[in-house]
Design a protein around this motif. Structure first.
Motif, PDB file in Angstrom:
ATOM      1  N   SER A 199      38.880  41.598  -2.544  1.00  0.00           N
ATOM      2  CA  SER A 199      38.568  40.396  -3.309  1.00  0.00           C
ATOM      3  C   SER A 199      38.914  40.613  -4.775  1.00  0.00           C
ATOM      4  O   SER A 199      38.663  41.664  -5.337  1.00  0.00           O
ATOM      5  CB  SER A 199      37.076  40.067  -3.200  1.00  0.00           C
ATOM      6  OG  SER A 199      36.742  39.759  -1.877  1.00  0.00           O
ATOM      7  N   ILE A 252      38.756  34.790  -5.539  1.00  0.00           N
ATOM      8  CA  ILE A 252      39.657  33.961  -4.742  1.00  0.00           C
ATOM      9  C   ILE A 252      40.445  34.892  -3.843  1.00  0.00           C
ATOM     10  O   ILE A 252      41.261  35.682  -4.287  1.00  0.00           O
ATOM     11  CB  ILE A 252      40.609  33.148  -5.626  1.00  0.00           C
ATOM     12  CG1 ILE A 252      39.812  32.206  -6.527  1.00  0.00           C
ATOM     13  CG2 ILE A 252      41.593  32.362  -4.785  1.00  0.00           C
ATOM     14  CD1 ILE A 252      39.151  31.068  -5.817  1.00  0.00           C
ATOM     15  N   LEU A 284      43.293  32.841   2.297  1.00  0.00           N
ATOM     16  CA  LEU A 284      42.781  31.769   3.150  1.00  0.00           C
ATOM     17  C   LEU A 284      42.755  32.203   4.601  1.00  0.00           C
ATOM     18  O   LEU A 284      43.406  33.151   5.007  1.00  0.00           O
ATOM     19  CB  LEU A 284      43.630  30.511   2.985  1.00  0.00           C
ATOM     20  CG  LEU A 284      43.409  29.731   1.690  1.00  0.00           C
ATOM     21  CD1 LEU A 284      44.299  28.517   1.671  1.00  0.00           C
ATOM     22  CD2 LEU A 284      41.970  29.315   1.536  1.00  0.00           C
ATOM     23  N   VAL A 302      41.796  22.040  -1.136  1.00  0.00           N
ATOM     24  CA  VAL A 302      41.365  23.444  -1.068  1.00  0.00           C
ATOM     25  C   VAL A 302      42.028  24.188   0.088  1.00  0.00           C
ATOM     26  O   VAL A 302      41.650  25.316   0.399  1.00  0.00           O
ATOM     27  CB  VAL A 302      39.825  23.550  -0.951  1.00  0.00           C
ATOM     28  CG1 VAL A 302      39.160  22.933  -2.168  1.00  0.00           C
ATOM     29  CG2 VAL A 302      39.314  22.906   0.334  1.00  0.00           C
ATOM     30  N   THR A 349      45.151  25.147   0.140  1.00  0.00           N
ATOM     31  CA  THR A 349      46.076  26.138  -0.409  1.00  0.00           C
ATOM     32  C   THR A 349      45.540  26.646  -1.750  1.00  0.00           C
ATOM     33  O   THR A 349      45.050  25.866  -2.561  1.00  0.00           O
ATOM     34  CB  THR A 349      47.478  25.524  -0.640  1.00  0.00           C
ATOM     35  OG1 THR A 349      47.345  24.360  -1.467  1.00  0.00           O
ATOM     36  CG2 THR A 349      48.125  25.129   0.673  1.00  0.00           C
ATOM     37  N   LEU A 350      45.663  27.929  -1.976  1.00  0.00           N
ATOM     38  CA  LEU A 350      45.053  28.554  -3.149  1.00  0.00           C
ATOM     39  C   LEU A 350      45.641  28.054  -4.460  1.00  0.00           C
ATOM     40  O   LEU A 350      44.931  27.950  -5.464  1.00  0.00           O
ATOM     41  CB  LEU A 350      45.208  30.077  -3.069  1.00  0.00           C
ATOM     42  CG  LEU A 350      44.445  30.776  -1.940  1.00  0.00           C
ATOM     43  CD1 LEU A 350      44.692  32.275  -1.989  1.00  0.00           C
ATOM     44  CD2 LEU A 350      42.950  30.494  -2.026  1.00  0.00           C
ATOM     45  N   ASP A 351      46.924  27.717  -4.461  1.00  0.00           N
ATOM     46  CA  ASP A 351      47.532  27.301  -5.728  1.00  0.00           C
ATOM     47  C   ASP A 351      47.071  25.921  -6.181  1.00  0.00           C
ATOM     48  O   ASP A 351      47.334  25.510  -7.306  1.00  0.00           O
ATOM     49  CB  ASP A 351      49.064  27.358  -5.629  1.00  0.00           C
ATOM     50  CG  ASP A 351      49.613  26.460  -4.523  1.00  0.00           C
ATOM     51  OD1 ASP A 351      48.820  25.883  -3.761  1.00  0.00           O
ATOM     52  OD2 ASP A 351      50.856  26.359  -4.422  1.00  0.00           O
ATOM     53  N   ILE A 357      43.790  25.102  -6.074  1.00  0.00           N
ATOM     54  CA  ILE A 357      42.382  25.230  -6.458  1.00  0.00           C
ATOM     55  C   ILE A 357      42.274  25.611  -7.931  1.00  0.00           C
ATOM     56  O   ILE A 357      42.806  26.647  -8.356  1.00  0.00           O
ATOM     57  CB  ILE A 357      41.667  26.290  -5.593  1.00  0.00           C
ATOM     58  CG1 ILE A 357      41.715  25.871  -4.116  1.00  0.00           C
ATOM     59  CG2 ILE A 357      40.230  26.485  -6.045  1.00  0.00           C
ATOM     60  CD1 ILE A 357      41.176  26.919  -3.171  1.00  0.00           C
ATOM     61  N   ARG A 393      41.129  27.305 -11.231  1.00  0.00           N
ATOM     62  CA  ARG A 393      40.455  28.591 -11.479  1.00  0.00           C
ATOM     63  C   ARG A 393      39.299  28.408 -12.450  1.00  0.00           C
ATOM     64  O   ARG A 393      39.400  27.660 -13.420  1.00  0.00           O
ATOM     65  CB  ARG A 393      41.447  29.604 -12.053  1.00  0.00           C
ATOM     66  CG  ARG A 393      42.455  30.128 -11.034  1.00  0.00           C
ATOM     67  CD  ARG A 393      41.798  31.072 -10.053  1.00  0.00           C
ATOM     68  NE  ARG A 393      42.746  31.612  -9.105  1.00  0.00           N
ATOM     69  CZ  ARG A 393      42.869  32.917  -8.849  1.00  0.00           C
ATOM     70  NH1 ARG A 393      42.104  33.781  -9.479  1.00  0.00           N
ATOM     71  NH2 ARG A 393      43.728  33.338  -7.959  1.00  0.00           N
ATOM     72  N   VAL A 398      40.948  26.772   7.322  1.00  0.00           N
ATOM     73  CA  VAL A 398      40.233  27.638   6.382  1.00  0.00           C
ATOM     74  C   VAL A 398      39.096  28.301   7.153  1.00  0.00           C
ATOM     75  O   VAL A 398      38.146  27.640   7.557  1.00  0.00           O
ATOM     76  CB  VAL A 398      39.677  26.854   5.181  1.00  0.00           C
ATOM     77  CG1 VAL A 398      38.915  27.805   4.249  1.00  0.00           C
ATOM     78  CG2 VAL A 398      40.793  26.166   4.409  1.00  0.00           C
ATOM     79  N   GLN A 403      32.915  34.310  -3.251  1.00  0.00           N
ATOM     80  CA  GLN A 403      34.349  34.315  -3.007  1.00  0.00           C
ATOM     81  C   GLN A 403      34.755  33.052  -2.261  1.00  0.00           C
ATOM     82  O   GLN A 403      33.906  32.345  -1.715  1.00  0.00           O
ATOM     83  CB  GLN A 403      34.746  35.548  -2.193  1.00  0.00           C
ATOM     84  CG  GLN A 403      34.011  35.647  -0.864  1.00  0.00           C
ATOM     85  CD  GLN A 403      33.870  37.080  -0.396  1.00  0.00           C
ATOM     86  OE1 GLN A 403      34.814  37.847  -0.499  1.00  0.00           O
ATOM     87  NE2 GLN A 403      32.718  37.441   0.106  1.00  0.00           N
ATOM     88  N   TYR A 404      36.047  32.786  -2.296  1.00  0.00           N
ATOM     89  CA  TYR A 404      36.601  31.681  -1.517  1.00  0.00           C
ATOM     90  C   TYR A 404      37.814  32.173  -0.755  1.00  0.00           C
ATOM     91  O   TYR A 404      38.695  32.785  -1.356  1.00  0.00           O
ATOM     92  CB  TYR A 404      37.004  30.501  -2.410  1.00  0.00           C
ATOM     93  CG  TYR A 404      37.575  29.362  -1.598  1.00  0.00           C
ATOM     94  CD1 TYR A 404      36.721  28.474  -0.940  1.00  0.00           C
ATOM     95  CD2 TYR A 404      38.949  29.209  -1.434  1.00  0.00           C
ATOM     96  CE1 TYR A 404      37.224  27.462  -0.158  1.00  0.00           C
ATOM     97  CE2 TYR A 404      39.460  28.193  -0.646  1.00  0.00           C
ATOM     98  CZ  TYR A 404      38.591  27.327  -0.012  1.00  0.00           C
ATOM     99  OH  TYR A 404      39.088  26.321   0.791  1.00  0.00           O
TER     100      TYR A 404
END
Length: 499
Positions: free
Chosen positions: A92, A97, A100, A144, A146-148, A150, A152, A179, A455-456
């Motif tokens: 982590s 973050i 996924l 949510v 895809t990480l890009d 989300i 920060r 997810v 965390q996500y």
């Protein structure tokens, strides 16, 4: 001849041993499954999972005795499921973050969840808009999946009070395909189906970024304006009116967040860092949840944690020394301990590589001092836990996260303020704790540290799931009180109608 007879005699005993061990394993496993099958079980699911992991891994440790010592273990001896679980926490990032879930991850269903949560679709100015996110058209929430996509959360000390951010992301993920996350809490679109109503106001971030007045013309801060808007919104909602807000969950983790309206919203369930700046009638353990700070230092992997003999510093403290209220004890302890050869007690901030230095210092220390400041709690406790540095808590009024299911005495040392300020008391106490006792607490720290990780996507047993489980327990208690209050109400109303 003698050797052959000896081997024959040993065979029945070996068989008996394996029969007993196998029977005990299946007995424990069936008991856990039976207890977990009840949705009203008192012990949280996350703690059950920890028991299963410990039960399973102990057999691997026993069989790989050559690679397992009192201080460390060989990762290669673990089953893949446990090794993967550890790797998730080790990999982590500092912001939490992660990667996924798998492509075949399914959306959680309501009947699978511990808690059904309705989340208000508040405008972005209350939540992700504070992070600079702007949706397209009438879009309220970020994607949510895809990480890009989300937004920060800002780093530094802002991050320590980011709890509402992780809870909101987790609820959004609960209805997002692909997810992978636990099904502890699931977002529902109909408030009448919900156990809890979540209020997605990033109050700590609003305080940190918008509480100052800008220019002479501005009389009320943007932070206060948002709070007033929120009260107006909630008081107009049928969900609030139905139970007077008692089933609403509001995060106010920064001690100064929601300062202007906390009394008006005091019937709701708060998620707080402590009760230091709250009157008892507004916030208390009967209805509210104490949540851990998001740690600032990086979590140490279990394989990289230094044992007793590789931690040369006896006791470590770095932070603000001159505080007000109960925090004046920091100054007294500074003058008592500053000249002790194996104690690090110094002023420090997050600036100028301060976080990295603190991380190295805690990882090199046997004990980490958690001393009351302006409020009873600080993120220093959770930095110590993820550094596997045994916390020494010197804060008489502190309330601890999840203490109804976690016994902190197994991995923390508590010292009353009146004792800590006695000359020689603290250093003599810590020097008297020998390697065996310290190592037992150190091992327990490695077990519980994942419970304090945000965390996500969230994972089983982490801080996000622990908060949802705590909310479920609070709601059970609140529902019990409500039902008791309603025992005679219906019949009293019927009697009044007849009259």
């Amino acid at each position: 001849m003698i050797s052959s007879m000896s081997e024959k005699n040993m065979q029945p005993s070996k068989l008996l041993f394996y029969l007993i061990f196998t029977s005990m394993f299946f007995l424990i496993l069936s008991s856990i499954i039976l207890l977990q099958s009840s949705s009203n079980s008192f012990m949280p699911r996350s703690v059950f999972r920890l028991i299963v992991v410990n039960t399973t891994s102990s057999e691997y440790f026993r069989r790989n005795v050559n690679s397992y010592s009192k201080d460390t273990f060989d990762r290669s001896s673990l089953p893949s499921s446990i090794d993967t679980r550890i790797t998730e926490f080790e990999s982590s990032s500092s912001h939490g973050i992660g990667v996924l879930g798998q492509e075949n991850a399914k959306v959680c269903k309501c009947n699978q969840s511990l808690l059904k949560v309705y989340m208000y679709d508040l405008p972005p100015e209350f939540h992700f808009g504070l992070l600079g996110w702007k949706g397209e058209g009438n879009q309220v929430w970020p994607d949510v999946s895809t990480l890009d996509q989300i937004p920060r959360y800002p780093g530094g000390l802002n991050l320590q009070h980011s709890i509402e951010y992780w809870l909101a992301l987790d609820l959004l993920a609960s209805t997002t395909p692909n997810v992978a996350r636990p099904c502890s809490a699931v977002r529902v679109q109909n408030s009448s189906l919900a156990d809890v109503i979540f209020v997605p106001f990033f109050s700590s971030l609003s305080y940190n970024r918008q509480s100052k007045l800008h220019g002479k013309k501005e009389k009320v801060s943007v932070n206060r304006q948002l709070q007033d808007k929120l009260v107006e919104f909630l008081m107009s909602r049928p969900e609030w009116k139905k139970e007077g807000g008692k089933n609403h969950l509001i995060v106010a983790h920064h001690p100064n967040s929601m300062l202007g309206v906390r009394r008006k919203l005091g019937s709701a369930m708060f998620v707080l860092a402590d009760f230091g700046r709250y009157p008892a009638e507004v916030a208390n353990l009967d209805k509210d949840i104490i949540a851990p700070y998001k740690h600032i230092v990086r979590m140490i992997g279990v394989n990289n944690s230094a044992p007793f003999e590789k931690r040369p510093i006896l006791a470590y403290f770095q932070g603000a020394i001159y505080r007000k209220d109960a925090g004046v004890i920091r100054q007294e302890l500074y003058y008592l301990l500053k000249d002790e050869k194996d104690v690090h007690f110094a002023f420090g901030t997050v600036r100028g590589n301060g976080v990295h230095k603190a991380s190295e210092g805690m990882a090199s220390s046997k004990f980490c001092l958690n001393i009351a400041g302006d409020t009873p709690s600080s993120n220093r406790l959770f930095d110590a836990i993820v550094s596997h540095c045994v916390p020494v808590i010197i804060s008489d009024e502190i309330e601890l996260p999840f203490e109804d299911v976690l016994d902190y005495s197994g991995f923390c040392i508590f010292v009353q303020t009146s004792d800590a300020v006695k000359t020689g008391y603290l250093v003599n106490l810590l020097r008297g704790i020998k390697r065996k006792k310290w190592t037992k607490m150190w091992n327990r720290l490695k077990e519980v540290a994942p419970h304090f990780e945000y965390q996500y996507p969230s994972v089983s047993g982490d801080a996000v799931e622990m908060i949802w489980e705590a909310a479920s327990r609070k709601m059970h208690s609140a529902r019990l009180r409500l039902h008791k209050t309603n025992r005679y109400k219906r019949y009293q109303l019927m009697g009044m109608v007849k009259k």
